[in-house]
Design a protein around this motif. Structure first.
Motif, PDB file in Angstrom:
ATOM      1  N   SER A 142       7.471 -25.212   2.201  1.00  0.00           N
ATOM      2  CA  SER A 142       6.960 -25.657   0.904  1.00  0.00           C
ATOM      3  C   SER A 142       8.087 -26.207   0.023  1.00  0.00           C
ATOM      4  N   ASN A 145       1.348  -9.860  -8.368  1.00  0.00           N
ATOM      5  CA  ASN A 145       2.416 -10.813  -8.686  1.00  0.00           C
ATOM      6  C   ASN A 145       3.770 -10.289  -8.243  1.00  0.00           C
ATOM      7  N   ARG A 196      -0.795 -23.952   0.542  1.00  0.00           N
ATOM      8  CA  ARG A 196      -0.615 -25.078   1.466  1.00  0.00           C
ATOM      9  C   ARG A 196      -0.913 -24.653   2.900  1.00  0.00           C
ATOM     10  N   ARG A 197      -0.447 -23.468   3.222  1.00  0.00           N
ATOM     11  CA  ARG A 197      -0.711 -22.949   4.573  1.00  0.00           C
ATOM     12  C   ARG A 197      -2.230 -22.835   4.797  1.00  0.00           C
ATOM     13  N   GLU A 255       5.619 -20.344  -6.928  1.00  0.00           N
ATOM     14  CA  GLU A 255       6.167 -20.927  -5.704  1.00  0.00           C
ATOM     15  C   GLU A 255       5.481 -20.320  -4.476  1.00  0.00           C
ATOM     16  N   THR A 256       5.343 -18.994  -4.520  1.00  0.00           N
ATOM     17  CA  THR A 256       4.720 -18.298  -3.385  1.00  0.00           C
ATOM     18  C   THR A 256       3.259 -18.723  -3.221  1.00  0.00           C
ATOM     19  N   ARG A 257       2.557 -18.817  -4.335  1.00  0.00           N
ATOM     20  CA  ARG A 257       1.139 -19.189  -4.243  1.00  0.00           C
ATOM     21  C   ARG A 257       0.962 -20.607  -3.718  1.00  0.00           C
ATOM     22  N   ILE A 258       1.867 -21.488  -4.137  1.00  0.00           N
ATOM     23  CA  ILE A 258       1.775 -22.872  -3.646  1.00  0.00           C
ATOM     24  C   ILE A 258       2.022 -22.889  -2.135  1.00  0.00           C
ATOM     25  N   ALA A 259       3.047 -22.145  -1.704  1.00  0.00           N
ATOM     26  CA  ALA A 259       3.359 -22.116  -0.265  1.00  0.00           C
ATOM     27  C   ALA A 259       2.194 -21.542   0.536  1.00  0.00           C
ATOM     28  N   ARG A 260       1.634 -20.436   0.057  1.00  0.00           N
ATOM     29  CA  ARG A 260       0.493 -19.814   0.765  1.00  0.00           C
ATOM     30  C   ARG A 260      -0.726 -20.734   0.729  1.00  0.00           C
ATOM     31  N   ASP A 299       6.631 -20.277   5.418  1.00  0.00           N
ATOM     32  CA  ASP A 299       5.791 -21.040   4.477  1.00  0.00           C
ATOM     33  C   ASP A 299       6.583 -21.495   3.275  1.00  0.00           C
ATOM     34  N   LEU A 300       7.388 -20.555   2.759  1.00  0.00           N
ATOM     35  CA  LEU A 300       8.155 -20.852   1.552  1.00  0.00           C
ATOM     36  C   LEU A 300       9.217 -21.928   1.826  1.00  0.00           C
ATOM     37  N   THR A 333       6.242 -16.427  -8.429  1.00  0.00           N
ATOM     38  CA  THR A 333       4.834 -16.232  -8.057  1.00  0.00           C
ATOM     39  C   THR A 333       4.163 -17.580  -7.818  1.00  0.00           C
ATOM     40  N   LEU A 382      -4.625 -24.409   3.289  1.00  0.00           N
ATOM     41  CA  LEU A 382      -5.248 -25.735   3.347  1.00  0.00           C
ATOM     42  C   LEU A 382      -5.014 -26.392   4.704  1.00  0.00           C
ATOM     43  N   ARG A 383      -3.787 -26.275   5.223  1.00  0.00           N
ATOM     44  CA  ARG A 383      -3.480 -26.867   6.533  1.00  0.00           C
ATOM     45  C   ARG A 383      -4.375 -26.256   7.604  1.00  0.00           C
ATOM     46  N   SER A 441      -6.807 -18.147  -7.411  1.00  0.00           N
ATOM     47  CA  SER A 441      -5.403 -17.962  -7.790  1.00  0.00           C
ATOM     48  C   SER A 441      -4.469 -18.921  -7.046  1.00  0.00           C
ATOM     49  N   TYR A 442      -4.899 -19.430  -5.894  1.00  0.00           N
ATOM     50  CA  TYR A 442      -4.081 -20.386  -5.133  1.00  0.00           C
ATOM     51  C   TYR A 442      -4.434 -21.824  -5.506  1.00  0.00           C
ATOM     52  N   GLU A 491       4.127 -10.355  -4.552  1.00  0.00           N
ATOM     53  CA  GLU A 491       4.350 -11.720  -4.071  1.00  0.00           C
ATOM     54  C   GLU A 491       5.790 -12.149  -4.286  1.00  0.00           C
ATOM     55  N   ALA A 492       6.333 -11.743  -5.437  1.00  0.00           N
ATOM     56  CA  ALA A 492       7.691 -12.155  -5.768  1.00  0.00           C
ATOM     57  C   ALA A 492       8.727 -11.433  -4.912  1.00  0.00           C
ATOM     58  N   LEU A 509      -1.818 -25.075  -6.808  1.00  0.00           N
ATOM     59  CA  LEU A 509      -1.774 -26.114  -5.771  1.00  0.00           C
ATOM     60  C   LEU A 509      -2.197 -27.474  -6.336  1.00  0.00           C
TER      61      LEU A 509
END
Lengths: 223, 255
Positions: free
Chosen positions: B22, B7, A187-188, A180-185, B18-19, A178, A190-191, A150-151, B10-11, A155
């Motif tokens: 990002s 979902n 990335r974290r 945006e949040t998944r991309i941010a998580r 992080d947000l 959702t 992956l880092r 899901s991430y 998360e929202a 990404l």
């Protein structure tokens, strides 16, 4: 609080032209080709996010292109194009994964029954090794492949030119927040993985250097 | 937890480190985001280092993904496999029309014995208004060879249907008795007309007008006995034959 709206131009890059879709569903070869060419990059990114690590992206894309030509004429509405194409890409990638698993299981069971014929490959798995020992890009993609699905998809899609939160949201059918949040998580995650792998490599290299120094010192003493 | 709940959760989560990072990486940070990031960095300066690492990681990942998916640019859709321009579309359309043709055949079989005895056709008065003006002034049904006309009890025309003297209707004609015809006629009801009409031919007339031949599709309802209803189905040789219609009855189940 919401993110600053991203540029409209990037959203429009993958916008579906209804007239073109209609022409494609009518069987016009040039429309089918044009439609495929304008969407194949993000399709490749979807496959990349879902396919098994050892699969060949080129082969999978060829299969998807063939399916696209064969079935695009069954589309009922232009709006259904992207979700349908995404499903085709995911199914192709997952089918490849199942095929690889079956082949691996078959080889393992054969090796178990006849150990003389099949010898286990003792070479260590270097796919997730540190970047110095493997191609940097492939190493990163291998790390991505280990992340939750899901991430992974948002990404990877975010790395395709023109794919912003809105475009990814339209493609996946998930809310923008959702995505945006998944991309941010993601990335974290992956880092953290990159840092961990690099630390491990540095640690291993340090230990090995220490080992060399110690053995050298011992040698001197012994001599 | 269902994916939907996941979902939503998360929202709902508050804007976090992080947000913020990002958003900056994606050039999507608003003035408020920057303000929050600065406030965060005052207490924890490691945020700047994290931001740098995130930007660096994103640049590397984007490069890796772009490099991998560039292979797609060399893969074209194998359109040479298409069976010629519009072949499949035409085939599909033909299949659709074939379906309509079968439906029309069934309709003809239903109403075939009734043709030629127009006085028995029960039609409500307002259905006569469906006939377009130019039909009223067109050629008479007698001039159209192979066509027969329906007429309302009052004599106004409703339109033309294909001649019942086709192969597929023969068995029905032979099987039908006058009594059955009367029963069918009294039970037939015109419900509506399909809005689209299929153009068959346009012929110029000497007086400068145009003669338009087209198909109108009427939706009708009839109550018939099961033995009186025939369906058109292809036989083993692919030739359409009229076969008695049989209802599917639920099986009695395992004994």
């Amino acid at each position: 609080m919401k993110a600053k709206p991203q540029s409209q131009a990037s959203v429009d890059r993958y916008r579906v032209d209804p007239a073109l879709v209609v022409r494609a569903t009518e069987g016009h070869a040039e429309a089918v080709q044009q439609l495929w060419q304008s969407h194949r990059r993000w399709v490749a990114a979807i496959v990349l996010a879902h396919m098994p690590r050892e699969a060949d992206l080129d082969d999978l894309l060829q299969d998807i292109a063939a399916t696209f030509v064969r079935s695009v004429q069954e589309l009922r509405t232009p709006g259904a194009l992207r979700p349908w194409l995404r499903t085709v890409a995911i199914n192709a990638a997952r089918a490849e994964g199942r095929k690889k698993t079956r082949r691996r299981n078959a080889l393992e069971s054969q090796a178990a029954t006849d150990p003389g014929t099949f010898q286990r490959d003792e070479t260590p798995d270097t796919t997730a090794a540190a970047p110095e020992s493997a191609d940097e890009a492939q190493w990163l993609l291998d790390l991505i492949a280990q992340m939750p699905e899901s991430y992974r998809e948002p990404l990877v899609l975010r790395c395709v030119r023109g794919m912003n939160y809105k475009a990814i949201s339209e493609l996946t059918g998930l809310p923008e927040t959702t995505i945006e949040t998944r991309i941010a998580r993601g990335r974290r995650m992956l880092r953290e993985r990159v840092a961990m792998e690099r630390d491990r490599k540095t640690g291993a290299a340090g230990a090995s250097q220490r080992g060399v120094r110690e053995s050298g010192a011992n040698g001197e003493v012994n001599e | 937890m269902s994916p939907m709940d996941q979902n939503n959760q998360e929202a709902r989560e508050p804007v976090d480190r992080d947000l913020l990072i990002s958003r900056v990486v994606d050039d999507a940070a608003s003035a408020q985001d920057w303000q929050q990031l600065r406030a965060l960095a005052e207490y924890d300066p490691s945020v700047w280092r994290e931001l740098f690492e995130a930007q660096h990681a994103q640049a590397e990942l984007a490069q890796a993904v772009q490099q991998a998916i560039a292979i797609a640019d060399g893969i074209d859709a194998p359109t040479q496999d298409l069976g010629g321009p519009n072949f499949r579309f035409r085939f599909r359309q033909a299949a659709t029309w074939a379906g309509w043709a079968v439906a029309a055949s069934v309709a003809v079989i239903w109403v075939a014995p009734h043709i030629g005895t127009p006085q028995a056709t029960p039609v409500s008065g307002n259905q006569a208004t469906l006939v377009p003006e130019f039909i009223q002034g067109g050629p008479s049904s007698e001039e159209l060879t192979g066509f027969e006309a329906y007429r309302t009890p009052s004599g106004s025309r409703l339109g033309e249907l294909a001649s019942p003297r086709s192969m597929t209707t023969e068995p029905f004609r032979q099987a039908s008795t006058n009594q059955q015809n009367n029963a069918l006629a009294t039970n037939t009801e015109h419900l509506a007309e399909m809005p689209d009409r299929e153009l068959l031919e346009i012929r110029p007339l000497p007086n400068g007008q145009l003669e338009v031949i087209y198909v109108r599709r009427l939706i009708e309802k009839a109550v018939v006995d099961e033995g009186d209803l025939y369906q058109v189905k292809p036989d083993d040789a692919g030739i359409d034959r009229a076969v008695p219609y049989r209802q599917r009855r639920p099986s009695s189940g395992p004994i």
